[in-house]
Design an enzyme around this catalytic site. Structure first.
Site, PDB file in Angstrom:
ATOM      1  N   LYS A  19       0.834  -1.211   0.000  1.00  0.00           N
ATOM      2  CA  LYS A  19       0.000   0.000   0.000  1.00  0.00           C
ATOM      3  C   LYS A  19       0.870   1.264   0.000  1.00  0.00           C
ATOM      4  CE  LYS A  19      -2.435  -0.987   3.593  1.00  0.00           C
ATOM      5  NZ  LYS A  19      -3.401  -0.829   4.671  1.00  0.00           N
ATOM      6  N   ARG A  95     -11.825  -0.610   8.865  1.00  0.00           N
ATOM      7  CA  ARG A  95     -11.200  -1.872   9.269  1.00  0.00           C
ATOM      8  C   ARG A  95     -12.221  -2.890   9.736  1.00  0.00           C
ATOM      9  NH1 ARG A  95      -5.351  -0.587  12.070  1.00  0.00           N
ATOM     10  NH2 ARG A  95      -4.521   0.515  10.284  1.00  0.00           N
ATOM     11  N   ARG A 134      11.812  -4.028   5.463  1.00  0.00           N
ATOM     12  CA  ARG A 134      11.249  -2.734   5.037  1.00  0.00           C
ATOM     13  C   ARG A 134      11.979  -1.562   5.694  1.00  0.00           C
ATOM     14  NH1 ARG A 134       4.821  -1.778   5.297  1.00  0.00           N
ATOM     15  NH2 ARG A 134       5.122  -1.819   7.545  1.00  0.00           N
ATOM     16  N   ARG A 167      10.852   0.380  11.090  1.00  0.00           N
ATOM     17  CA  ARG A 167       9.855   0.581  12.146  1.00  0.00           C
ATOM     18  C   ARG A 167      10.026  -0.463  13.237  1.00  0.00           C
ATOM     19  NH1 ARG A 167       4.045   1.413   9.388  1.00  0.00           N
ATOM     20  NH2 ARG A 167       3.650  -0.233  10.879  1.00  0.00           N
ATOM     21  N   ARG A 178      -0.036  -8.728  13.910  1.00  0.00           N
ATOM     22  CA  ARG A 178      -0.737  -7.773  13.050  1.00  0.00           C
ATOM     23  C   ARG A 178      -1.480  -8.494  11.925  1.00  0.00           C
ATOM     24  NH1 ARG A 178       4.304  -4.436  11.676  1.00  0.00           N
ATOM     25  NH2 ARG A 178       3.082  -3.238  10.202  1.00  0.00           N
TER      26      ARG A 178
END
Length: 222
Positions: A19, A95, A134, A167, A178
């Site tokens: 995304k 969500r 990432r 992160r 998650r």
């Protein structure tokens, strides 16, 4: 303005589905506003709006911001953010099905119903490989990957040369949690949008450029 040069859509996908790569592509192509839940909350709190103050009170107590407040913030952005005149890309909201229903109701009342719900689909195993590599440029939100999309200079943003960070929650253990939360909460939304006929599923395990082409095809904008 013709419908061909605007877009009103929801971008759905698990952490690491791409995304962060595809939302900027959509924004550049359509000039639409990127309405990411976290950014909207931070912006409303920073501006000290009524909704922002209400949200801050809840968050300071460790609570979850209500669906009403979130939908109110989106409505506020649509009313006051000039970028929304060319449409919007909702990211991170809705969500849950109640959120999707409240959002639909508000958008229908404004005469700006959703045109598309695009789901980026990727297997969990691949997501683990993607996420743990990432890298993010915090100021802009630009994202890179150690393997799949490395920066030109190691750990430096291509545009500004500023350092990239990983992160703190981009590790395997927190990612599994998650992903579980995503499957439990958000996948029912896919069924919701399938019923309304605006859902498009995209195989996001492919190269980002291919995923982008397929998004445009699904939107009928290629």
């Amino acid at each position: 303005m013709s419908a061909s040069d605007s877009i009103r859509m929801v971008l759905i996908g698990p952490p690491g589905a791409g995304k962060g790569t595809q939302a900027p592509n959509l924004i550049n192509k359509f000039g639409a506003a990127h309405l990411a839940t976290g950014d909207m909350l931070r912006s409303q709190i920073a501006k000290g709006t009524e909704l922002g103050l209400e949200a801050k009170k809840i968050m300071d107590k460790g609570g979850l911001v209500s669906d009403e407040i979130m939908v109110g913030m989106i409505k506020d952005e649509l009313t006051n953010n000039t970028a929304c005149q060319k449409g919007f890309i909702l990211d991170g909201f809705p969500r849950t099905i109640p959120q999707a229903e409240k959002l639909d109701q508000m958008l229908t009342e404004r005469g700006t119903p959703l045109q598309a719900a695009v789901e980026l689909k990727v297997d969990d195993d691949l997501l683990v490989a993607r996420i743990t590599g990432r890298l993010i440029h915090q100021a802009s939100g630009r994202s890179y990957h150690k393997l799949f999309n490395p920066p030109k200079v190691d750990m430096k943003d291509d545009v500004t040369g500023e350092p990239l960070v990983q992160r703190s929650d981009d590790n395997e253990e927190s990612l599994k949690k998650r992903l579980d939360a995503y499957h439990n909460q958000t996948e029912p939304i896919v069924d919701f949008y399938k019923k309304t006929g605006i859902w498009h599923g995209i195989d996001a395990a492919q190269a980002p450029a291919t995923v982008w082409e397929n998004i445009l095809k699904a939107l009928g904008k290629n």
